[in-house]
Enzyme design. Structure first.
Site, PDB file in Angstrom:
ATOM      1  N   TYR A   1       0.598  -1.164  -0.016  1.00 17.47           N
ATOM      2  CA  TYR A   1       0.040   0.082  -0.113  1.00 17.47           C
ATOM      3  C   TYR A   1       0.782   1.290   0.054  1.00 17.47           C
ATOM      4  CZ  TYR A   1      -3.487   3.204   1.334  1.00 17.47           C
ATOM      5  OH  TYR A   1      -4.200   4.575   1.336  1.00 17.47           O
TER       6      TYR A   1
ATOM      7  N   LYS B   1       1.250   4.372  -2.861  1.00 18.89           N
ATOM      8  CA  LYS B   1       0.901   5.636  -2.559  1.00 18.89           C
ATOM      9  C   LYS B   1       2.212   6.589  -2.800  1.00 18.89           C
ATOM     10  CE  LYS B   1      -3.361   4.889  -2.259  1.00 18.89           C
ATOM     11  NZ  LYS B   1      -4.318   5.553  -2.937  1.00 18.89           N
TER      12      LYS B   1
ATOM     13  N   THR C   1     -14.961   4.462   6.683  1.00 22.54           N
ATOM     14  CA  THR C   1     -15.834   3.963   5.808  1.00 22.54           C
ATOM     15  C   THR C   1     -15.883   2.199   6.274  1.00 22.54           C
ATOM     16  OG1 THR C   1     -13.719   3.019   4.549  1.00 22.54           O
ATOM     17  CG2 THR C   1     -14.752   4.942   3.970  1.00 22.54           C
TER      18      THR C   1
ATOM     19  N   THR D   1     -12.893   0.828   6.849  1.00 22.78           N
ATOM     20  CA  THR D   1     -11.680   1.243   7.951  1.00 22.78           C
ATOM     21  C   THR D   1     -12.462   1.243   9.403  1.00 22.78           C
ATOM     22  OG1 THR D   1     -12.427   3.551   7.599  1.00 22.78           O
ATOM     23  CG2 THR D   1     -10.627   2.740   6.323  1.00 22.78           C
TER      24      THR D   1
END
Length: 161
Positions: free
Chosen positions: A66, A70, A101, A104
């Protein structure tokens, strides 16, 4: 794209490729299409807003796929901001931290920390993220926000580690 946190030697290469495909290649393909449309229209110009992450500045433990993607998004954003100048194309990114969300929701019950502990982390409502994107999008093309961090005020970002 979410994967269980793990040290690099426990990360399946298929998971690595999936993260790159979704987070970086997907962003490249969308930006490529948008840039081409904006470059070839009359009048030229427009704005691209990429979805970055505060992980490109302060990674979480076990987040190699991840965080690496990013970092790539940050490079993509800066390059498009430069390459877009002759065509009146602005590019910026929003770096989101702990937006609440379904993906998360577990942050509120506990996330692995760099010291090995599990601690709850504050989250921020997605309406605040949307408002920030709308602000970026509403600027005239002679103004650009290259990067903007929007996060839960008390999340462990500043001082993470």
């Amino acid at each position: 794209m979410y994967f269980k946190p793990a040290p690099i030697d426990e990360i399946d290469p298929h998971d690595w490729r999936a993260a790159v495909d979704v987070n970086l290649t997907g962003m490249f393909l969308c930006a490529r299409a948008a840039f081409g449309a904006m470059r070839h229209q009359t009048p030229q110009g427009g704005r691209i807003i990429n979805n970055g992450s505060i992980s490109s500045y302060a990674p979480r433990w076990g987040s190699v796929p991840y965080t690496s993607t990013k970092h790539g998004v940050l490079g993509l954003t800066k390059t498009l901001a430069l390459d877009g100048r002759p065509f009146n194309i602005a590019c910026g990114q929003i770096d989101i931290g702990n937006a609440l969300t379904d993906m998360t929701a577990s942050m509120e019950t506990g996330m692995p920390q760099a010291d090995g502990t599990i601690k709850p982390e504050p989250t921020v409502h997605v309406k605040h993220i949307a408002a920030a994107v709308l602000h970026m999008a509403g600027l005239p093309l002679e103004a650009n926000i290259l990067s903007m961090n929007v996060m839960a005020t008390a999340m462990p970002f500043v001082g993470r580690g």
